[in-house]
Scaffold this motif. Structure first.
Motif, PDB file in Angstrom:
ATOM      1  N   MET A  52       0.805  -1.224   0.000  1.00 33.71           N
ATOM      2  CA  MET A  52       0.000   0.000   0.000  1.00 33.71           C
ATOM      3  C   MET A  52       0.839   1.275   0.000  1.00 33.71           C
ATOM      4  SD  MET A  52      -3.148  -0.981   2.530  1.00 33.71           S
ATOM      5  CE  MET A  52      -3.951  -2.572   2.448  1.00 33.71           C
ATOM      6  N   THR A  53       2.141   1.165  -0.227  1.00 33.95           N
ATOM      7  CA  THR A  53       2.990   2.363  -0.209  1.00 33.95           C
ATOM      8  C   THR A  53       3.190   2.967  -1.596  1.00 33.95           C
ATOM      9  OG1 THR A  53       5.007   1.022  -0.423  1.00 33.95           O
ATOM     10  CG2 THR A  53       4.249   1.523   1.819  1.00 33.95           C
ATOM     11  N   PHE A  54       2.372   2.567  -2.579  1.00 32.49           N
ATOM     12  CA  PHE A  54       2.588   3.034  -3.948  1.00 32.49           C
ATOM     13  C   PHE A  54       2.261   4.509  -4.143  1.00 32.49           C
ATOM     14  CE2 PHE A  54      -1.765   1.599  -3.693  1.00 32.49           C
ATOM     15  CZ  PHE A  54      -2.471   2.606  -4.338  1.00 32.49           C
ATOM     16  N   LEU A  55       1.373   5.081  -3.324  1.00 29.47           N
ATOM     17  CA  LEU A  55       1.005   6.476  -3.509  1.00 29.47           C
ATOM     18  C   LEU A  55       2.182   7.396  -3.176  1.00 29.47           C
ATOM     19  CD1 LEU A  55      -2.591   6.483  -1.977  1.00 29.47           C
ATOM     20  CD2 LEU A  55      -1.983   6.685  -4.387  1.00 29.47           C
ATOM     21  N   LYS A  56       2.377   8.414  -3.999  1.00 34.21           N
ATOM     22  CA  LYS A  56       3.568   9.250  -3.872  1.00 34.21           C
ATOM     23  C   LYS A  56       3.635  10.013  -2.557  1.00 34.21           C
ATOM     24  CE  LYS A  56       2.644  11.735  -7.582  1.00 34.21           C
ATOM     25  NZ  LYS A  56       1.238  11.546  -8.011  1.00 34.21           N
ATOM     26  N   ARG A  57       2.460  10.322  -1.958  1.00 35.52           N
ATOM     27  CA  ARG A  57       2.443  11.112  -0.732  1.00 35.52           C
ATOM     28  C   ARG A  57       1.713  10.404   0.406  1.00 35.52           C
ATOM     29  NH1 ARG A  57       5.765  14.852   0.299  1.00 35.52           N
ATOM     30  NH2 ARG A  57       4.227  15.801   1.700  1.00 35.52           N
ATOM     31  N   TYR A  58       1.605   9.078   0.342  1.00 40.76           N
ATOM     32  CA  TYR A  58       0.832   8.387   1.376  1.00 40.76           C
ATOM     33  C   TYR A  58       1.498   7.080   1.826  1.00 40.76           C
ATOM     34  CZ  TYR A  58      -3.463   7.759   4.050  1.00 40.76           C
ATOM     35  OH  TYR A  58      -4.371   7.651   5.077  1.00 40.76           O
ATOM     36  N   SER A  59       2.817   7.040   1.801  1.00 40.23           N
ATOM     37  CA  SER A  59       3.515   5.823   2.226  1.00 40.23           C
ATOM     38  C   SER A  59       3.434   5.618   3.734  1.00 40.23           C
ATOM     39  CB  SER A  59       4.973   5.881   1.781  1.00 40.23           C
ATOM     40  OG  SER A  59       5.070   5.836   0.377  1.00 40.23           O
ATOM     41  N   PHE A  60       3.531   6.706   4.517  1.00 43.38           N
ATOM     42  CA  PHE A  60       3.400   6.591   5.970  1.00 43.38           C
ATOM     43  C   PHE A  60       2.031   6.005   6.324  1.00 43.38           C
ATOM     44  CE2 PHE A  60       6.536  10.089   7.565  1.00 43.38           C
ATOM     45  CZ  PHE A  60       7.552   9.504   6.819  1.00 43.38           C
ATOM     46  N   GLY A  61       0.998   6.555   5.701  1.00 43.59           N
ATOM     47  CA  GLY A  61      -0.356   6.078   5.970  1.00 43.59           C
ATOM     48  C   GLY A  61      -0.560   4.645   5.517  1.00 43.59           C
ATOM     49  N   GLY A  62       0.035   4.272   4.376  1.00 44.50           N
ATOM     50  CA  GLY A  62      -0.120   2.916   3.860  1.00 44.50           C
ATOM     51  C   GLY A  62       0.415   1.872   4.822  1.00 44.50           C
ATOM     52  N   VAL A  63       1.674   2.023   5.210  1.00 40.79           N
ATOM     53  CA  VAL A  63       2.295   1.008   6.055  1.00 40.79           C
ATOM     54  C   VAL A  63       1.967   1.230   7.534  1.00 40.79           C
ATOM     55  CG1 VAL A  63       4.512   2.177   6.411  1.00 40.79           C
ATOM     56  CG2 VAL A  63       4.421  -0.311   6.346  1.00 40.79           C
ATOM     57  N   GLY A  64       1.827   2.487   7.961  1.00 39.11           N
ATOM     58  CA  GLY A  64       1.577   2.794   9.374  1.00 39.11           C
ATOM     59  C   GLY A  64       0.178   2.432   9.821  1.00 39.11           C
ATOM     60  N   PHE A  65      -0.825   2.805   9.034  1.00 41.45           N
ATOM     61  CA  PHE A  65      -2.205   2.474   9.406  1.00 41.45           C
ATOM     62  C   PHE A  65      -2.480   0.978   9.224  1.00 41.45           C
ATOM     63  CE2 PHE A  65      -3.439   7.096   8.350  1.00 41.45           C
ATOM     64  CZ  PHE A  65      -3.085   7.495   9.631  1.00 41.45           C
ATOM     65  N   ASN A  66      -1.777   0.337   8.280  1.00 46.61           N
ATOM     66  CA  ASN A  66      -1.839  -1.123   8.181  1.00 46.61           C
ATOM     67  C   ASN A  66      -1.388  -1.760   9.499  1.00 46.61           C
ATOM     68  OD1 ASN A  66      -1.755  -3.587   6.000  1.00 46.61           O
ATOM     69  ND2 ASN A  66      -0.120  -3.814   7.491  1.00 46.61           N
ATOM     70  N   PHE A  67      -0.314  -1.233  10.070  1.00 45.14           N
ATOM     71  CA  PHE A  67       0.221  -1.681  11.357  1.00 45.14           C
ATOM     72  C   PHE A  67      -0.825  -1.511  12.461  1.00 45.14           C
ATOM     73  CE2 PHE A  67       4.151  -0.989  14.322  1.00 45.14           C
ATOM     74  CZ  PHE A  67       3.992  -2.257  14.850  1.00 45.14           C
TER      75      PHE A  67
END
Length: 489
Positions: A93-108
């Motif tokens: 889920m880190t493919f978005l250019k400005r949403y990598s923190f949200g992708g991996v962090g909210f997954n956590f």
């Protein structure tokens, strides 16, 4: 009547406030304290993890070896599944250019809360001792809890970048609850077999997320369109997630199957189906582009479709070439989904699916359920043997007289149950999330980590090169402005 409608529109359409300084800590603290209390009341070690019970077991079975403990059979598979949940899904889920923190962090965040709630929900339905009122947990309980979390993580894929962390916790709370109920209906009441979760995990999670996203439709999401895309390094990180998922998917589909031939066969079938998906995905992706170039969207996602579709039939005698056919067909279907179905759903049904979970989880999961039904109905004594049929389909007790044809019918019914739970449950949860109290971003502020994260300053700005699910829109865009000026003397 008109004034009532106006009041409702004003209530649901009022200005967004993304400050979650009170709501997020409050929800996290309250729910974690609730988990501590509920675990104290209900959760206990099972006979293979409780020191007194395990030593009593060894004494009663006249053995001194610990090798018979289920931990040594299940823990390697648990490790693989755990990596898939936290690393595989997270980095995908880190493919978005400005949403990598949200992708991996909210997954956590989703997985950490979800696994606790799953141990309780699944325990109440599957392992509650009615005499003591306690739930016994062991290593297999941990695997099943991770499976349960996977449904909510799949749903997150459709909502990526458009919801707040508080909303995601609500999605997980209801998602785990719905999962436990539909799993009990499908596996216990209907007595379906679904070792890899094509039905109970992927079909349910996919349609659950799609239904929520449909209810939460954002008419002005195009205002965030420039952030709904990838850059070179974000696609590389997402590909790391793909590779972790691809490598460990045989463990995912075989983790809770019967020891011996069932687990062995499930790993082989999944391994073969995944390999088949890769080649056809590359072929269709290349054919779809004028100059034969590959689209990273397809490679990150559709290459996994074979593993999803093989989930139900993994432990059946589908044969190796049958597994290849499953991977071949679902790879094609998934890739065409990214090319044509996702844009159509957004245009015609107002369905905004950030990660394309419709093509990777919902449809392959549904197909996997029906493939399992066909393979079950076609099972014969000549292929399985009488003892094999009893072992694979668990034709014992109340189900001792069930025929393979009847089993196939129940497998198909189980697939429909999972889809119904996903769609109806997702619509209800979506309506709950529409209330303007959750701190979700405005339409022009989606897909941006700065809304909920402290983001370090970048040394340079990288222009967008690829918009996700809208292929190559900005790839050939001329850059007319320069950061440098040259003075001629």
């Amino acid at each position: 009547m008109g004034s009532c409608c106006d009041a409702m529109c004003n209530f649901f359409g009022r200005q967004k406030n993304t400050n979650v300084r009170i709501s997020l800590p409050a929800v996290c603290f309250v729910w974690q304290i609730a988990m501590i209390i509920l675990f104290g009341v209900f959760i206990r070690y099972d006979k293979e993890s409780d020191v007194r019970l395990w030593h009593e077991y060894k004494k009663s079975h006249n053995t001194t070896s610990d090798i018979e403990n289920d931990f040594y059979f299940r823990y390697p598979s648990f490790q693989d599944v755990h990596v898939m949940i936290f690393v595989g899904f997270g980095f995908l889920m880190t493919f978005l250019k400005r949403y990598s923190f949200g992708g991996v962090g909210f997954n956590f965040l989703i997985a950490a809360f979800g696994l606790q709630w799953a141990l309780l929900m699944q325990g109440w339905f599957h392992s509650l001792d009615l005499d003591t009122g306690k739930i016994s947990i062991g290593v297999e309980s941990l695997i099943n809890a991770d499976f349960c979390c996977a449904g909510s993580l799949i749903a997150y894929g459709a909502l990526l970048g458009k919801v707040s962390p508080v909303q995601l916790l609500v999605v997980t709370l209801f998602g785990v609850t719905l999962f436990a109920v539909e799993e009990f209906i499908i596996l216990d009441l209907l007595h379906c077999r679904d070792a890899g979760g094509s039905m109970v995990i992927h079909a349910f999670g996919g349609y659950y997320g799609l239904a929520i996203s449909w209810v939460l439709y954002r008419p002005n999401l195009n205002l965030s369109k420039m952030r709904n895309g990838s850059v070179y390094h974000s696609d590389v990180f997402a590909m790391i997630g793909t590779l972790f998922l691809w490598m460990f998917w045989p463990s995912f589909n075989s983790a809770i199957t019967d020891h011996g031939d069932g687990q062995h066969r499930a790993a082989i079938n999944t391994y073969i189906a995944l390999a088949s998906s890769v080649l056809v995905t590359v072929a269709i992706s290349s054919m779809s582009q004028k100059h034969g170039k590959l689209d990273m969207v397809h490679i990150q996602n559709a290459t996994l479709a074979g593993g999803v579709a093989m989930g139900t039939a993994a432990e059946f005698m589908i044969t190796p070439y049958g597994a290849l056919i499953v991977g071949f067909c679902t790879g094609i279907i998934s890739t065409f989904g990214y090319l044509f179905v996702t844009p159509f759903l957004e245009r015609a049904l107002k369905l905004q699916d950030t990660c394309g979970i419709h093509n990777l989880h919902a449809v392959p999961g549904m197909l996997g359920g029906f493939i399992g039904a066909i393979v079950a109905a076609a099972a014969t004594v000549d292929v399985y043997g009488r003892e094999g049929l009893i072992s694979v389909f668990d034709f014992e007790g109340d189900f001792a007289d069930r025929t393979v044809g009847t089993q196939g019918g129940f497998q198909a019914a189980g697939t429909c149950v999972s889809i119904a739970f996903g769609l109806v449950g997702g619509a209800i949860v979506g309506f709950i999330l529409k209330f303007p109290i959750w701190g979700d971003p405005a339409d022009d502020n989606c897909y941006d980590d700065e809304v909920y994260w402290e983001v370090p300053e970048e040394e340079e700005t990288i222009p967008p090169v690829l918009e996700y699910n809208n292929h190559m829109t900005y790839k050939h865009q001329d850059i007319t402005e320069s950061n440098f000026s040259v003075e001629q003397s």
